[in-house]
Write a protein that holds these residues in place. Structure first.
Motif, PDB file in Angstrom:
ATOM      1  N   ARG A 156     -43.696 -95.058  25.042  1.00 31.95           N
ATOM      2  CA  ARG A 156     -43.754 -95.018  23.783  1.00 31.95           C
ATOM      3  C   ARG A 156     -44.620 -94.683  23.007  1.00 31.95           C
ATOM      4  NH1 ARG A 156     -39.427 -92.370  20.690  1.00 31.95           N
ATOM      5  NH2 ARG A 156     -37.550 -92.637  21.740  1.00 31.95           N
ATOM      6  N   VAL A 157     -45.932 -94.069  22.298  1.00 37.17           N
ATOM      7  CA  VAL A 157     -47.605 -94.328  22.246  1.00 37.17           C
ATOM      8  C   VAL A 157     -47.588 -93.612  21.002  1.00 37.17           C
ATOM      9  CG1 VAL A 157     -48.067 -93.145  24.998  1.00 37.17           C
ATOM     10  CG2 VAL A 157     -47.922 -91.569  22.621  1.00 37.17           C
ATOM     11  N   GLY A 158     -48.557 -94.565  20.772  1.00 33.39           N
ATOM     12  CA  GLY A 158     -49.096 -93.731  19.510  1.00 33.39           C
ATOM     13  C   GLY A 158     -50.360 -93.057  18.960  1.00 33.39           C
ATOM     14  N   TYR A 159     -50.408 -92.560  19.224  1.00 29.13           N
ATOM     15  CA  TYR A 159     -51.459 -91.548  18.996  1.00 29.13           C
ATOM     16  C   TYR A 159     -52.275 -90.754  17.257  1.00 29.13           C
ATOM     17  CZ  TYR A 159     -54.660 -87.475  20.716  1.00 29.13           C
ATOM     18  OH  TYR A 159     -56.322 -86.640  21.175  1.00 29.13           O
ATOM     19  N   GLN A 160     -54.067 -90.958  16.858  1.00 30.54           N
ATOM     20  CA  GLN A 160     -54.344 -90.405  16.447  1.00 30.54           C
ATOM     21  C   GLN A 160     -56.082 -90.120  16.568  1.00 30.54           C
ATOM     22  OE1 GLN A 160     -54.935 -91.539  11.103  1.00 30.54           O
ATOM     23  NE2 GLN A 160     -53.293 -92.752  12.685  1.00 30.54           N
ATOM     24  N   GLU A 161     -56.440 -88.993  15.970  1.00 34.31           N
ATOM     25  CA  GLU A 161     -57.741 -88.965  15.738  1.00 34.31           C
ATOM     26  C   GLU A 161     -58.453 -89.077  15.134  1.00 34.31           C
ATOM     27  OE1 GLU A 161     -60.838 -86.522  18.363  1.00 34.31           O
ATOM     28  OE2 GLU A 161     -58.835 -85.304  18.370  1.00 34.31           O
ATOM     29  N   ILE A 162     -59.615 -90.372  14.566  1.00 27.74           N
ATOM     30  CA  ILE A 162     -60.470 -90.382  12.950  1.00 27.74           C
ATOM     31  C   ILE A 162     -62.083 -90.018  13.787  1.00 27.74           C
ATOM     32  CG2 ILE A 162     -58.489 -91.988  12.924  1.00 27.74           C
ATOM     33  CD1 ILE A 162     -60.615 -94.426  13.377  1.00 27.74           C
ATOM     34  N   GLU A 163     -62.232 -89.662  12.368  1.00 30.42           N
ATOM     35  CA  GLU A 163     -63.558 -88.964  12.199  1.00 30.42           C
ATOM     36  C   GLU A 163     -64.669 -90.385  12.258  1.00 30.42           C
ATOM     37  OE1 GLU A 163     -64.164 -86.729   8.949  1.00 30.42           O
ATOM     38  OE2 GLU A 163     -63.293 -84.717   9.871  1.00 30.42           O
TER      39      GLU A 163
ATOM     40  N   VAL B 256     -53.749-102.160  22.116  1.00 36.18           N
ATOM     41  CA  VAL B 256     -54.246-100.554  21.394  1.00 36.18           C
ATOM     42  C   VAL B 256     -56.285-100.644  21.637  1.00 36.18           C
ATOM     43  CG1 VAL B 256     -55.802-100.865  18.704  1.00 36.18           C
ATOM     44  CG2 VAL B 256     -52.851-101.994  19.198  1.00 36.18           C
ATOM     45  N   SER B 257     -56.347 -99.230  21.999  1.00 37.61           N
ATOM     46  CA  SER B 257     -57.572 -98.313  23.030  1.00 37.61           C
ATOM     47  C   SER B 257     -57.869 -98.156  21.729  1.00 37.61           C
ATOM     48  CB  SER B 257     -57.313 -98.212  23.851  1.00 37.61           C
ATOM     49  OG  SER B 257     -56.254 -99.224  24.561  1.00 37.61           O
ATOM     50  N   ILE B 258     -59.367 -98.078  22.107  1.00 37.50           N
ATOM     51  CA  ILE B 258     -60.002 -97.277  20.977  1.00 37.50           C
ATOM     52  C   ILE B 258     -60.433 -95.284  22.690  1.00 37.50           C
ATOM     53  CG2 ILE B 258     -62.196 -96.231  19.836  1.00 37.50           C
ATOM     54  CD1 ILE B 258     -60.054 -97.964  18.222  1.00 37.50           C
ATOM     55  N   ILE B 259     -59.937 -94.508  22.505  1.00 32.54           N
ATOM     56  CA  ILE B 259     -60.102 -93.465  23.649  1.00 32.54           C
ATOM     57  C   ILE B 259     -61.433 -92.246  23.176  1.00 32.54           C
ATOM     58  CG2 ILE B 259     -59.515 -92.337  25.530  1.00 32.54           C
ATOM     59  CD1 ILE B 259     -58.693 -95.383  25.413  1.00 32.54           C
ATOM     60  N   SER B 260     -62.232 -92.118  24.198  1.00 30.29           N
ATOM     61  CA  SER B 260     -63.052 -90.992  23.842  1.00 30.29           C
ATOM     62  C   SER B 260     -62.080 -89.289  23.700  1.00 30.29           C
ATOM     63  CB  SER B 260     -64.073 -90.364  24.834  1.00 30.29           C
ATOM     64  OG  SER B 260     -64.719 -88.997  25.090  1.00 30.29           O
ATOM     65  N   PRO B 261     -62.724 -88.575  23.148  1.00 34.79           N
ATOM     66  CA  PRO B 261     -61.813 -87.759  22.815  1.00 34.79           C
ATOM     67  C   PRO B 261     -62.179 -86.453  23.636  1.00 34.79           C
ATOM     68  CG  PRO B 261     -64.152 -87.715  20.543  1.00 34.79           C
ATOM     69  CD  PRO B 261     -64.231 -89.377  21.335  1.00 34.79           C
TER      70      PRO B 261
ATOM     71  N   ASP C  60     -64.044 -94.544  32.270  1.00 36.76           N
ATOM     72  CA  ASP C  60     -65.375 -94.165  31.278  1.00 36.76           C
ATOM     73  C   ASP C  60     -64.875 -93.499  29.778  1.00 36.76           C
ATOM     74  OD1 ASP C  60     -67.121 -93.660  33.151  1.00 36.76           O
ATOM     75  OD2 ASP C  60     -66.470 -92.074  34.528  1.00 36.76           O
ATOM     76  N   ASN C  61     -63.646 -93.105  29.668  1.00 39.18           N
ATOM     77  CA  ASN C  61     -62.909 -92.929  28.517  1.00 39.18           C
ATOM     78  C   ASN C  61     -62.687 -94.047  27.366  1.00 39.18           C
ATOM     79  OD1 ASN C  61     -63.164 -89.700  28.734  1.00 39.18           O
ATOM     80  ND2 ASN C  61     -61.513 -89.677  29.899  1.00 39.18           N
ATOM     81  N   ILE C  62     -62.705 -95.221  27.882  1.00 35.35           N
ATOM     82  CA  ILE C  62     -62.317 -96.413  26.912  1.00 35.35           C
ATOM     83  C   ILE C  62     -63.636 -96.822  25.837  1.00 35.35           C
ATOM     84  CG2 ILE C  62     -61.275 -98.928  27.148  1.00 35.35           C
ATOM     85  CD1 ILE C  62     -59.724 -97.705  29.622  1.00 35.35           C
ATOM     86  N   ILE C  63     -63.479 -96.815  25.058  1.00 39.91           N
ATOM     87  CA  ILE C  63     -64.520 -96.985  24.149  1.00 39.91           C
ATOM     88  C   ILE C  63     -64.558 -98.698  24.362  1.00 39.91           C
ATOM     89  CG2 ILE C  63     -65.408 -96.987  22.356  1.00 39.91           C
ATOM     90  CD1 ILE C  63     -65.128 -93.979  21.813  1.00 39.91           C
ATOM     91  N   ALA C  64     -62.914 -98.768  23.412  1.00 38.27           N
ATOM     92  CA  ALA C  64     -62.826-100.117  23.504  1.00 38.27           C
ATOM     93  C   ALA C  64     -61.051-100.596  23.459  1.00 38.27           C
ATOM     94  CB  ALA C  64     -63.149-101.293  22.475  1.00 38.27           C
TER      95      ALA C  64
ATOM     96  N   HIS D  41     -69.965 -90.160  19.514  1.00 31.93           N
ATOM     97  CA  HIS D  41     -68.711 -89.113  19.687  1.00 31.93           C
ATOM     98  C   HIS D  41     -69.312 -89.344  17.592  1.00 31.93           C
ATOM     99  CE1 HIS D  41     -67.499 -89.868  23.088  1.00 31.93           C
ATOM    100  NE2 HIS D  41     -67.679 -90.959  23.383  1.00 31.93           N
ATOM    101  N   GLU D  42     -68.405 -87.951  17.356  1.00 30.21           N
ATOM    102  CA  GLU D  42     -67.819 -87.768  15.619  1.00 30.21           C
ATOM    103  C   GLU D  42     -66.532 -88.149  15.884  1.00 30.21           C
ATOM    104  OE1 GLU D  42     -68.936 -84.031  14.699  1.00 30.21           O
ATOM    105  OE2 GLU D  42     -71.867 -84.693  14.660  1.00 30.21           O
ATOM    106  N   SER D  43     -65.521 -88.431  16.702  1.00 30.34           N
ATOM    107  CA  SER D  43     -64.330 -88.528  15.911  1.00 30.34           C
ATOM    108  C   SER D  43     -64.297 -89.727  18.067  1.00 30.34           C
ATOM    109  CB  SER D  43     -63.445 -87.654  16.541  1.00 30.34           C
ATOM    110  OG  SER D  43     -63.133 -86.811  17.767  1.00 30.34           O
ATOM    111  N   VAL D  44     -63.053 -90.717  17.074  1.00 27.54           N
ATOM    112  CA  VAL D  44     -62.811 -91.265  18.536  1.00 27.54           C
ATOM    113  C   VAL D  44     -60.961 -91.409  17.706  1.00 27.54           C
ATOM    114  CG1 VAL D  44     -64.342 -93.055  18.993  1.00 27.54           C
ATOM    115  CG2 VAL D  44     -62.135 -93.391  17.085  1.00 27.54           C
TER     116      VAL D  44
END
Length: 392
Positions: free
Chosen positions: A287-294, A319-324, A336-340, A366-369
């Motif tokens: 299972r995963v959780g996915y949410q794109e925020i501005e 918990v990861s912050i990923i590039s859109p 390359d897609n992992i911001i944090a 980025h304008e969203s992550v």
């Protein structure tokens, strides 16, 4: 012999008293010395500038205002003050009592002012909201608040109305600020560097001057705090009062990202970090959780949350912050897609005990992550109470 010593002691004491009585302050060069000390001026200043920008970061207005308060080393000498400013073109000064009286009016009309501000805040959002469903909710909320506002205005008592009238009269009768006021507000016309000088004169006519360079900084838009939908996974917490606690966290494609997490529900408040529900990640790790925020490009943020893990076998939760730019779960794992990212395992943990964590990240260009929630196969994990702030 003692008799003679006793008489001698009183003779010496008499001579001292006699000499002391001869000192006359009226005689030249006798008595107190002339005070040659000049005042030592100083002043404090506080930036109270304010501004407003629209949702496209276009400046609507800006007030570059500073509070100034003069002082000196003289406590009781009837000091006088004289301010100067260079360049002086279009610099204005304001009576220091004006904002205090205006705030007093707002305090008298606290409910009315609070409703007016909330309406203005929601009306500000509408022009920049592209989601028609959210616009409809905003408009309905504004209509309801306007009804409440009219009610609040009608409930203002005669006493409050009288107090407000008295305060407005005080504002109308305020003396104009002068450069001789000990405290005043400078209103600068634009950003730049100004020389603000202060001359202090005491009641003996002695004076001294001090000055500082005051830098007025260009107003910039306030970085908005990103909105996280259903941050504590409780039902009915979407903008329109709906949602099952997971609707904001569903990936655009379950085949590419995985199915959304489950929900863990408690019957009482206080068991979970916030609310009645938490995100539950079963031990199979599917299972995963996915949410794109501005986010605002160039801004730095701190994302905080709580985690709990079972302890019957080794496992972890991430918990990861990923590039859109990532379009699949596999791409999200590329460096390359992992911001944090932050991973918590269950070593030393206690079952059902939540711990708080934080991730600091920069938005970059980025304008969203994407906030991505995953766990490894092994044990059940839970997450709750997400929050995000702009790091100042």
């Amino acid at each position: 012999m003692k008799k003679y010593l006793y008489n001698l002691k009183y003779l010496v004491l008499g001579i001292i008293v006699s000499l002391t009585s001869c000192v006359n302050d009226d005689l030249p060069d006798v008595g107190d010395l002339e005070d040659f000390t000049s005042p030592t001026p100083f002043y404090n200043l506080t930036d109270v500038s304010s501004s407003e920008f629209d949702c496209n970061d276009v400046e609507l207005w800006a007030k570059y205002e500073f509070n100034f308060q003069a002082g000196s080393n003289l406590a009781v000498n009837g000091t006088q003050y004289d301010w100067s400013v260079t360049p002086s073109d279009r610099v204005t000064i304001i009576n220091k009592d004006l904002p205090i009286l205006q705030q007093s009016i707002d305090a008298q009309l606290a409910t009315v002012v609070a409703l007016e501000k909330e309406i203005a805040k929601l009306e500000f959002k509408i022009p920049c909201e592209s989601n028609t469903a959210k616009v409809a909710v905003l408009e309905a909320t504004i209509a309801d608040l306007k009804v409440q506002l009219e009610t609040a205005k009608s409930e203002v008592t005669e006493e409050v109305a009288s107090n407000v009238s008295n305060l407005e009269t005080q504002i109308a009768n305020l003396d104009a600020a002068t450069f001789q006021d000990r405290e005043l507000i400078f209103s600068f016309p634009s950003p730049g560097t100004y020389t603000v000088g202060l001359t202090v004169t005491d009641n003996l006519g002695k004076s001294a001057y001090t000055e500082k360079l005051v830098t007025v900084i260009q107003a910039v838009p306030t970085i908005p705090v990103p909105e996280i939908g259903e941050p504590s996974f409780d039902d009915g917490t979407l903008f329109d009062g709906t949602g099952d606690g997971r609707d904001s966290w569903r990936a655009p494609s379950s085949s590419k990202w995985g199915s959304v997490f489950q929900i863990n529900t408690k019957s009482e408040l206080g068991i979970l970090p916030d609310g009645y529900q938490a995100a539950k990640f079963p031990a199979d790790g599917t299972r995963v959780g996915y949410q794109e925020i501005e986010v605002t490009p160039g801004a730095e943020y701190v994302l905080s949350y709580f985690s709990a893990l079972n302890v019957d076998a080794y496992g972890d939760i991430t918990v990861s912050i990923i590039s859109p730019n990532a379009t699949t779960l596999a791409e999200a794992k590329l460096a390359d897609n992992i911001i944090a990212t932050r991973t918590e395992n269950n070593v030393g943990r206690v079952k059902d005990v939540f711990k708080k964590h934080a991730i600091t990240f920069e938005a970059g260009d980025h304008e969203s992550v994407i906030i991505l929630l995953t766990n490894s196969p092994g044990v059940e994990g839970r997450l709750d109470a997400f929050d995000i702030i702009v790091k100042q």
